[in-house]
Design an enzyme around this catalytic site. Structure first.
Site, PDB file in Angstrom:
ATOM      1  N   THR A   5      45.266  40.314  42.574  1.00  0.00           N
ATOM      2  CA  THR A   5      43.982  40.534  43.231  1.00  0.00           C
ATOM      3  C   THR A   5      44.268  40.854  44.698  1.00  0.00           C
ATOM      4  OG1 THR A   5      43.755  38.220  43.839  1.00  0.00           O
ATOM      5  CG2 THR A   5      42.792  38.877  41.740  1.00  0.00           C
ATOM      6  N   GLU A  45      40.290  41.021  37.612  1.00  0.00           N
ATOM      7  CA  GLU A  45      40.284  40.174  36.410  1.00  0.00           C
ATOM      8  C   GLU A  45      39.545  40.806  35.231  1.00  0.00           C
ATOM      9  OE1 GLU A  45      39.690  39.328  39.479  1.00  0.00           O
ATOM     10  OE2 GLU A  45      40.285  37.287  39.963  1.00  0.00           O
ATOM     11  N   LYS A  53      23.444  30.494  53.368  1.00  0.00           N
ATOM     12  CA  LYS A  53      22.654  29.363  52.864  1.00  0.00           C
ATOM     13  C   LYS A  53      21.807  28.825  54.016  1.00  0.00           C
ATOM     14  CE  LYS A  53      26.222  28.488  49.510  1.00  0.00           C
ATOM     15  NZ  LYS A  53      27.393  29.176  50.084  1.00  0.00           N
ATOM     16  N   TRP A  99      18.765  30.932  49.768  1.00  0.00           N
ATOM     17  CA  TRP A  99      19.899  31.848  49.891  1.00  0.00           C
ATOM     18  C   TRP A  99      19.426  33.197  50.417  1.00  0.00           C
ATOM     19  CZ3 TRP A  99      23.471  31.229  44.974  1.00  0.00           C
ATOM     20  CH2 TRP A  99      24.029  29.931  45.009  1.00  0.00           C
TER      21      TRP A  99
HETATM   22  P1  ADP Z   1      39.157  41.175  45.646  1.00  0.00           P
HETATM   23  O1  ADP Z   1      38.426  40.077  44.932  1.00  0.00           O
HETATM   24  O2  ADP Z   1      40.395  40.714  46.244  1.00  0.00           O
HETATM   25  O3  ADP Z   1      38.297  41.984  46.583  1.00  0.00           O
HETATM   26  P2  ADP Z   1      38.815  42.958  43.472  1.00  0.00           P
HETATM   27  O4  ADP Z   1      39.066  44.385  43.729  1.00  0.00           O
HETATM   28  O5  ADP Z   1      39.176  42.413  42.167  1.00  0.00           O
HETATM   29  O6  ADP Z   1      39.593  42.194  44.557  1.00  0.00           O
HETATM   30  O7  ADP Z   1      37.299  42.681  43.831  1.00  0.00           O
HETATM   31  C1  ADP Z   1      36.334  42.314  42.901  1.00  0.00           C
HETATM   32  C2  ADP Z   1      35.066  41.983  43.608  1.00  0.00           C
HETATM   33  O8  ADP Z   1      34.544  43.113  44.308  1.00  0.00           O
HETATM   34  C3  ADP Z   1      33.941  41.557  42.706  1.00  0.00           C
HETATM   35  O9  ADP Z   1      34.070  40.218  42.310  1.00  0.00           O
HETATM   36  C4  ADP Z   1      32.722  41.817  43.568  1.00  0.00           C
HETATM   37  O10 ADP Z   1      32.485  40.759  44.480  1.00  0.00           O
HETATM   38  C5  ADP Z   1      33.113  43.033  44.353  1.00  0.00           C
HETATM   39  N1  ADP Z   1      32.527  44.228  43.729  1.00  0.00           N
HETATM   40  C6  ADP Z   1      33.115  45.118  42.914  1.00  0.00           C
HETATM   41  N2  ADP Z   1      32.258  46.095  42.570  1.00  0.00           N
HETATM   42  C7  ADP Z   1      31.080  45.828  43.164  1.00  0.00           C
HETATM   43  C8  ADP Z   1      29.787  46.449  43.187  1.00  0.00           C
HETATM   44  N3  ADP Z   1      29.528  47.590  42.555  1.00  0.00           N
HETATM   45  N4  ADP Z   1      28.809  45.838  43.900  1.00  0.00           N
HETATM   46  C9  ADP Z   1      29.046  44.692  44.574  1.00  0.00           C
HETATM   47  N5  ADP Z   1      30.231  44.073  44.592  1.00  0.00           N
HETATM   48  C10 ADP Z   1      31.243  44.622  43.903  1.00  0.00           C
END
Ligand code: ADP
Length: 550
Positions: free
Chosen positions: A187, A331, A444, A449
């Site tokens: 990640t 993930e 918060k 929220w």
């Molecule tokens: P990291 O968690 O390190 O940024 P990832 O690339 O796996 O790495 O990121 C996944 C996260 O990115 C998601 O859990 C979400 O919070 C955010 N995310 C991905 N796509 C979207 C989207 N279309 N809209 C909002 N958030 C998004």
């Protein structure tokens, strides 16, 4: 009663063999200093076999991770197929990570071989003495090799082209267990330390089929896809593997990721599809507005990785590029949802309401929402909770390192094995997900929220705002309140009071930030997302010049 069907393992080698024969004439094009370099899928298949022979010659065995520290290009596509098909594990390395994190990841995975783009050697060379597992570096493409001289004495350096030259162009791909490791991806650590997700052949195969479905990207051999999302960012969202199933032509930008060369690529190579995170498209939009180009070929743009501001979507729609919003994470391989309006949506307004959501769950992704006390929340489009998912391409654990047990931290996996995404949102009765925030980013305020993303989207709808990021800051009365950080467009004349008044007309009064600051640019993570960790730290250190507006 047992099924009577053949049990053929779902292997990446099968995707490669299919692509390089049935779609042998489709192409992988890499953008270079000297213009586009094209290879057919057939050639890519042959070179993948040669690479597998070469890696075996270096002692790579089944189950060994092989690192790739590369831009998006033809050689990297070959690595994508050769490494897992021979039974080794493709370990994509994020070349934008800070050196310490990169070293942590290579050491955690214990990569023995790293294939690196020549132009990233200045990053790799000083790290090598800290990477005891690395025995071989294979250098691909242009770049000064001399920086490797003397770096890491035990390491042998090879030229990619020399290493594969003259090797057999066929390889007897082993009949692996489809549940065996195929690829390892950490990640990007937006909210914590990087964690390794190990995709299996089966998960990649099934995910690839989903990527290709009409309700996902729905691409065919009539398409050309400009893959801007890096191959080290969740396997370029699964595109290189998926496209070999259907023969989509790939257009790989290598290191030319700035708005001007991207615009030139679109004009001259005429891709029909492109995929990238919102910040890249924001930059491209500025470029296209300043210097209009013929981008008429590009009719579908997949945006994900962070919430796509509706204002950006509208601007691209106006240029004839239809943005399709998608959500996913490392993930989830990453395809989790895709926002294509359902058949029942009537008229532009209803369609729009669906398009700005994160999208609809495909059949392979089950979803549920969990409230603060662990209660299940209904799919009523109103109840907001943490999103949990499960499915055949969703992680069930993290890699525990060589010889280590898989890790299932309780904040990431529920007791019954679902992935806890850390994303907060709601789901409509027809299965469309709307994310309101990351659990760690939500503000918060006095027991209520406030969605930082909602405030950002509204702010970025102001014509003079280039970027806006909202973070929670401590507040004596309310616990937390939002701080609006804004980047103004060049030549903008709007002051903070005007922005506040603009926002006041678009959100509930109690959500309106009192704290405001103008910044040069929003700090970004290694994959181009807003880095709110950095903003929070800057605020805590008193580095931001905050104005209070009541
Ligand atoms: P990291 O968690 O390190 O940024 P990832 O690339 O796996 O790495 O990121 C996944 C996260 O990115 C998601 O859990 C979400 O919070 C955010 N995310 C991905 N796509 C979207 C989207 N279309 N809209 C909002 N958030 C998004």
């Amino acid at each position: 009663m047992q099924g009577t069907m053949q049990d053929v393992p779902l292997l990446i080698s099968r995707i490669l063999v299919h692509g390089s024969t049935v779609h042998g004439r489709s192409t992988v094009t890499t953008w270079t200093d000297e213009g586009p370099v094209r290879r057919t899928y057939a050639e890519t298949g042959a070179r993948s076999a040669q690479l597998a022979h070469a890696l075996r010659g270096l002692g790579v065995a089944e189950g060994d991770p092989v690192g790739t520290l590369m831009w998006n290009n033809g050689d990297h596509v070959e690595a994508y197929f050769a490494i897992p098909s021979m039974g080794a594990v493709l370990h994509t390395l994020n070349l934008r990570l800070p050196a310490t994190q990169l070293a942590f990841i290579v050491n955690h995975a214990a990569d023995r071989v790293i294939i690196a783009s020549g132009t990233v050697l200045p990053l790799l060379a000083p790290l090598l003495p800290k990477l005891p597992s690395v025995e071989h570096v294979v250098v691909s493409g242009p770049g000064d090799r001399s920086v490797l001289a003397g770096a890491g004495s035990g390491v042998r350096v090879h030229e990619y082209e020399e290493l594969i030259a003259g090797r057999p162009t066929a390889y007897e791909w082993p009949e692996l267990d489809e549940r065996a490791a195929a690829a390892l991806c950490y990640t990007s650590g937006t909210t914590g330390d990087p964690k390794g997700v190990v995709y299996s052949h089966r998960s990649v195969y099934l995910h690839s089929m989903q990527v290709n479905m009409a309700q996902s990207m729905g691409l065919t051999d009539h398409d050309t896809s400009l893959v801007v999302v890096p191959q080290f960012h969740v396997n370029a969202w699964g595109l290189p593997h998926a496209t070999f199933m259907t023969g989509v032509n790939l257009l790989m930008p290598d290191r030319f990721l700035q708005p001007a060369p991207l615009a030139e690529m679109i004009e001259t190579e005429r891709p029909t599809h492109a995929a990238a995170v919102p910040t890249i498209w924001q930059g491209l939009l500025t470029e296209l507005t300043a210097r209009p180009r013929d981008v008429s070929s590009l009719t579908q743009v997949t945006i994900g990785g962070a919430a796509c501001p509706p204002a950006l979507m509208e601007a691209f729609d106006a240029l004839g590029m239809r943005v399709c919003h998608a959500w996913g994470m490392t993930e989830t391989s990453p395809l989790g949802t895709v926002a294509r309006p359902p058949a029942q949506a009537r008229g532009a307004e209803e369609e729009w309401a669906y398009r700005v959501t994160q999208g609809r769950f495909p059949a392979g992704v089950e979803a549920r929402l969990t409230g603060p006390d662990g209660e299940r929340l209904p799919w009523d489009g109103k109840s907001a909770g943490e999103l949990e998912v499960r499915g055949p391409w969703i992680a069930g654990a993290y890699y525990g390192g060589a010889g280590g047990e898989p890790q299932r931290p309780a904040d990431k996996f529920s007791e019954d094995g679902w992935l806890r995404t850390g994303d907060v949102g709601l789901i409509s009765p027809d299965g469309f997900l709307t994310l309101t925030d990351r659990a760690k980013d939500v503000v918060k305020s006095g027991g209520e929220w406030i969605s930082s993303v909602a405030l950002e989207n509204e702010l970025m709808a102001h014509p003079e705002v280039a970027e806006a990021a909202v973070i929670a800051v401590p507040d004596e009365k309310w616990g937390e309140r939002p701080l609006a950080t804004v980047v103004l467009k060049e030549g903008a004349s709007a002051g903070l009071p005007e922005l506040r008044a603009f926002l006041a007309g678009r959100i509930a009064k109690w959500q309106l930030p009192e704290r405001w600051t103008v910044i040069e640019s929003v700090p970004k993570t290694s994959v181009g997302k807003f880095d709110k960790k950095v903003l929070r730290a800057r605020y805590a250190e008193g580095e931001l010049d905050v104005t209070r507006l009541q």
